[in-house]
Design an enzyme around this catalytic site. Structure first.
Site, PDB file in Angstrom:
ATOM      1  CG  ASP A 138      -2.154   2.822  -7.951  1.00 34.33           C
ATOM      2  OD1 ASP A 138      -2.405   4.034  -8.090  1.00 34.33           O
ATOM      3  OD2 ASP A 138      -2.710   1.929  -8.630  1.00 34.33           O
ATOM      4  N   GLY A 195       1.092  11.168   5.290  1.00 31.75           N
ATOM      5  CA  GLY A 195      -0.135  11.508   6.025  1.00 31.75           C
ATOM      6  C   GLY A 195      -1.414  11.226   5.247  1.00 31.75           C
ATOM      7  CG  PHE A 196      -3.639   8.076   5.725  1.00 31.25           C
ATOM      8  CD1 PHE A 196      -2.596   7.194   5.518  1.00 31.25           C
ATOM      9  CD2 PHE A 196      -4.534   7.800   6.764  1.00 31.25           C
ATOM     10  CE1 PHE A 196      -2.428   6.057   6.314  1.00 31.25           C
ATOM     11  CE2 PHE A 196      -4.385   6.672   7.572  1.00 31.25           C
ATOM     12  CZ  PHE A 196      -3.334   5.805   7.339  1.00 31.25           C
ATOM     13  CE  LYS A 235       1.263  -1.960   5.814  1.00 31.01           C
ATOM     14  NZ  LYS A 235       1.419  -1.422   4.459  1.00 31.01           N
ATOM     15  CG  ASN A 294       5.993   7.655   4.217  1.00 33.33           C
ATOM     16  OD1 ASN A 294       4.896   8.181   4.409  1.00 33.33           O
ATOM     17  ND2 ASN A 294       6.245   6.385   4.539  1.00 33.33           N
ATOM     18  CB  SER A 319      -0.103   5.291   8.928  1.00 33.45           C
ATOM     19  OG  SER A 319       0.586   6.489   8.631  1.00 33.45           O
ATOM     20  CB  ALA A 327      -0.894  -0.001   1.235  1.00 36.34           C
ATOM     21  CG  ASN A 383       2.472   0.906   8.033  1.00 38.20           C
ATOM     22  OD1 ASN A 383       3.222   1.595   7.331  1.00 38.20           O
ATOM     23  ND2 ASN A 383       1.160   1.074   8.040  1.00 38.20           N
ATOM     24  CB  THR A 384       7.012   2.877   7.942  1.00 38.03           C
ATOM     25  OG1 THR A 384       5.901   3.623   8.447  1.00 38.03           O
ATOM     26  CG2 THR A 384       6.908   2.797   6.436  1.00 38.03           C
ATOM     27  CG  ASN A 399       3.720   9.361   8.511  1.00 31.05           C
ATOM     28  OD1 ASN A 399       4.589   9.738   9.290  1.00 31.05           O
ATOM     29  ND2 ASN A 399       3.947   8.475   7.554  1.00 31.05           N
ATOM     30  CB  THR A 400      -2.931   9.572  10.601  1.00 28.38           C
ATOM     31  OG1 THR A 400      -2.852   9.602   9.179  1.00 28.38           O
ATOM     32  CG2 THR A 400      -4.281  10.098  11.061  1.00 28.38           C
TER      33      THR A 400
HETATM   34  C1  LIG Z   1       6.086   6.665   0.605  1.00 29.48           C
HETATM   35  C2  LIG Z   1       5.357   5.568   1.325  1.00 29.48           C
HETATM   36  C3  LIG Z   1       3.990   5.667   1.508  1.00 29.48           C
HETATM   37  C4  LIG Z   1       3.307   4.661   2.182  1.00 29.48           C
HETATM   38  N1  LIG Z   1       1.953   4.753   2.330  1.00 29.48           N
HETATM   39  C5  LIG Z   1       1.276   3.759   2.943  1.00 29.48           C
HETATM   40  C6  LIG Z   1      -0.133   3.813   3.070  1.00 29.48           C
HETATM   41  O1  LIG Z   1      -0.784   4.751   2.607  1.00 29.48           O
HETATM   42  N2  LIG Z   1      -0.747   2.799   3.727  1.00 29.48           N
HETATM   43  C7  LIG Z   1      -0.078   1.724   4.247  1.00 29.48           C
HETATM   44  O2  LIG Z   1      -0.692   0.824   4.803  1.00 29.48           O
HETATM   45  N3  LIG Z   1       1.262   1.637   4.120  1.00 29.48           N
HETATM   46  C8  LIG Z   1       1.941   2.628   3.486  1.00 29.48           C
HETATM   47  N4  LIG Z   1       3.297   2.533   3.360  1.00 29.48           N
HETATM   48  C9  LIG Z   1       4.011   1.392   3.990  1.00 29.48           C
HETATM   49  C10 LIG Z   1       4.296   0.263   2.998  1.00 29.48           C
HETATM   50  O3  LIG Z   1       3.121  -0.281   2.473  1.00 29.48           O
HETATM   51  C11 LIG Z   1       5.113  -0.852   3.684  1.00 29.48           C
HETATM   52  O4  LIG Z   1       4.322  -1.442   4.686  1.00 29.48           O
HETATM   53  C12 LIG Z   1       6.392  -0.342   4.332  1.00 29.48           C
HETATM   54  O5  LIG Z   1       6.982   0.656   3.524  1.00 29.48           O
HETATM   55  C13 LIG Z   1       7.413  -1.446   4.554  1.00 29.48           C
HETATM   56  O6  LIG Z   1       7.762  -2.074   3.340  1.00 29.48           O
HETATM   57  P1  LIG Z   1       9.072  -1.687   2.472  1.00 29.48           P
HETATM   58  O7  LIG Z   1      10.227  -1.716   3.406  1.00 29.48           O
HETATM   59  O8  LIG Z   1       9.129  -2.707   1.383  1.00 29.48           O
HETATM   60  O9  LIG Z   1       8.819  -0.320   1.930  1.00 29.48           O
HETATM   61  C14 LIG Z   1       4.011   3.539   2.689  1.00 29.48           C
HETATM   62  C15 LIG Z   1       5.384   3.450   2.501  1.00 29.48           C
HETATM   63  C16 LIG Z   1       6.073   4.442   1.827  1.00 29.48           C
HETATM   64  C17 LIG Z   1       7.569   4.325   1.639  1.00 29.48           C
END
Ligand SMILES: Cc1cc2nc3c(=O)[nH]c(=O)nc-3n(C[C@H](O)[C@H](O)[C@H](O)COP(=O)(O)O)c2cc1C
Length: 338
Positions: A70, A119-120, A217, A116, A179, A67, A246-247, A181-182
């Site tokens: 896109d 913030g949705f 998640k 990042n 997340s 996620a 997630n992050t 960021n919210t």
């Molecule tokens: C720029 C960016 C935007 C993201 N936006 C979302 C999001 O809107 N919703 C969500 O569930 N995870 C979001 N993620 C988290 C990713 O889906 C993923 O869980 C996280 O980045 C860890 O995987 P990776 O190390 O392969 O990036 C975002 C990550 C990045 C880098």
């Protein structure tokens, strides 16, 4: 080719601008006759041995797009030509919102990472639904959240709105409460509000003639005790599974000069922790629900490790930015060699 020619060029510019530029480029190229077929021929690995049936859905291969890439369901069709088995759109909120002020996306080149604090930012669930109506067979996960202005006490309604709107157009749902960021969103991971949220959505789901899998998640920053709570909640509410992770808000051992930016850290520094979370959940739950593994997958070995730790499927985000679409092919090829 991506790492030698394309990435060095893209990495010269502001990451968010590059994101939108790449979006337009992928869309443009896919409109040229023959190009979508060319991408498929270059990156797609078609083999019945890659197919997976997880929470009642058949995936053509276990490698998905995570996620956030896109968010607005603008490019899922073209992205699937790179060989992804599934694409997760969102996080979507009921009403479109700008997200946090720019600059909010940072490349940590020396660490193979990204921070990042988007913030949705998204155009709202209704616009995404219109685009999803044109889906020609891509397997879609719908990742849902709440608007920034919605207080946590009213968050359930936001998730319900997104759930209802997306229901006919996605194959599975992801409830995003992780997340960083919210403001205060991650408080929804606490046992009581989380059980209420998931139970409400699951009740809605059960009232439909055909149910869709709902996944949760989670953040990589939960303690063991909180992870045990998550297992209880999944079993109690009977949701279909978990996406881990997630992050992270933690910063350890980073080299890059912009390592102290606020937000969620993704990429290579997350690999180990997210795999630990997957292993913990899988072992302590006796594999009682499926897990989608995500976090720092930059090589085929990283993906195999997550699958061995207990994940049924994997997703990429930062690894896709750093390694390009070849990574999807490498993982699928490595799976076939096993
Ligand atoms: C720029 C960016 C935007 C993201 N936006 C979302 C999001 O809107 N919703 C969500 O569930 N995870 C979001 N993620 C988290 C990713 O889906 C993923 O869980 C996280 O980045 C860890 O995987 P990776 O190390 O392969 O990036 C975002 C990550 C990045 C880098």
């Amino acid at each position: 080719m991506y790492k030698i020619f394309i990435r060095p060029l893209l990495f010269c510019f502001d990451p968010e601008k590059v994101h939108y530029f790449t979006f337009s480029l992928i869309r443009f190229l896919n409109k040229i006759p023959g190009f979508s077929g060319l991408f498929q021929a270059l990156y797609e690995v078609k083999d019945a041995r890659l197919e997976r049936e997880v929470f009642g859905i058949k995936f053509k291969n276990p490698v998905g797009l995570a996620a956030g890439f896109d968010k607005d369901a603008k490019l899922y069709q073209e992205l699937s030509n790179f060989g992804f088995g599934f694409i997760e759109i969102g996080t979507l909120t009921p009403v479109g919102q700008e997200g946090n002020p720019k600059k909010r996306l940072f490349r940590l080149k020396e660490d193979n990472a990204i921070i990042n604090r988007m913030g949705f930012n998204n155009g709202g669930v209704k616009e995404a639904v219109e685009r999803l109506k044109k889906n020609k067979g891509v397997l879609i996960g719908g990742n849902i959240g709440k608007n920034k202005v919605t207080p946590n006490e009213e968050a359930v309604q936001d998730y319900e709105i997104c759930f209802e709107a997306l229901f006919p157009y996605v194959d599975y749902f992801v409830v995003n409460v992780s997340s960083p960021n919210t403001p205060n969103l991650r408080e929804l991971q606490d046992k009581k509000p989380l059980t209420e949220l998931l139970q409400t959505l699951q009740d809605k789901n059960n009232s439909k003639p055909n149910q869709k899998p709902i996944l949760l998640k989670i953040a990589p920053d939960l303690t063991d005790e909180q992870l045990l709570d998550i297992i209880d909640i999944v079993n109690e509410t009977k949701i279909a599974g978990v996406i881990a992770t997630n992050t992270t808000i933690y910063r350890e051992g980073l080299q890059s000069e912009n390592k102290s930016e606020m937000g969620g850290l993704s990429g290579k520094p997350l690999t180990k922790r997210s795999t630990e979370v997957i292993r913990f959940l899988s072992e302590k739950s006796n594999k009682s629900f499926p897990i989608i593994g995500v976090g720092g997958i930059h090589t085929a070995e990283d993906a195999l490790e997550k699958l061995e730790a207990g994940a049924s499927l994997v997703q990429l985000y930062t690894g896709f930015i750093y390694e390009g679409p070849q990574l999807i092919k490498d993982i699928n090829k490595a799976l076939l060699k096993k």
